[in-house]
Design a protein around this motif. Sequence first.
Motif: not given
Length: 328
Positions: A122-127, A270-276
Amino acid sequence: MSGARLAPAHFFGRPSPAARIAAAALATALFALAAVMLLATGGWPLFLAALAFWASAWALTAALASLEPKAPAARRMLSIAIPLVFGLTVLMLWELVIRGLAVPTVLLPPPSAIAATLAASAGILFDDFVQTFLKAVVAGYVLGCGAGFLTALLIDRSPFLKRGLLPIGNLVSALPIVGVAPIMVMWFGFDWPSKAAVVIVMVFFPMLVNTVAGLSASSAMERDLMRTYAASHTQTLMKLRLPAALPFVFNALKINATLALIGAIVAEFFGTPIVGMGFRISAEIGRMNTPMVWAEITVAAVVGSASYGLIALIERRATFWHPSIRRA
């Protein structure tokens, strides 16, 4: 004599709708319980129990759909109950088929595994939700729809812009997102602003085209009537043309509500920080962690549906006078 012949038919007539719904609900629950108990056994007993569950759930849905309550509250409850029963039926059949046939989780996880992943992560999904939706989607949606609406008001005053800009808008709206997203990442960096830029490009022209069409929706007789009242352009716009355009504007808003989320998720490939959401889907599918991928898909589906429903609710309040709303 004829009355005597009709009496047995009346006595043994069809059961009431409430009785049919209660019987179908009871049968659905019993067959679902039987199918769950037969999961370990498998084979023909499980197949027959799943088939009986599907038939009884179909009968329950059909019985609910046949109701025509007069009270508005009952109609609203029924409009929620029917898709809820149908959705639970699909999830149950999904669970039974995957576990009964022992389908590998890497190909398609059962709903129970997806639910367990939702609870455990849940924490990862919320971030991921905050990064993709609250930052990129909301910013791009507001800016893109607002810019499209204001541009439509300017185009409406200029036939030159209407003939020159709209064809270009149709051309730009046909550009593939997989081609636009890498360019936006190069221009605006790897964080959420580049995803918001992709969303702006995706939602701008649907809003523009729909608003321009809506501003032309009022009839010539209505516009002539406003001229006979010596109404200015602003008065005609505010009192006649914009209200007539509201159904078109809300149609664009509803389309863009799901389009924006899709654009932001694809842009994150195509490129993003390690979240999303897009990053998580791309990373976890490479690790064959399909329950996590489906958990992200579930979050995206719920968020997109909720956004669409919120806009539809606002539309009902803002365009209560429109025939399509009055008939609902």
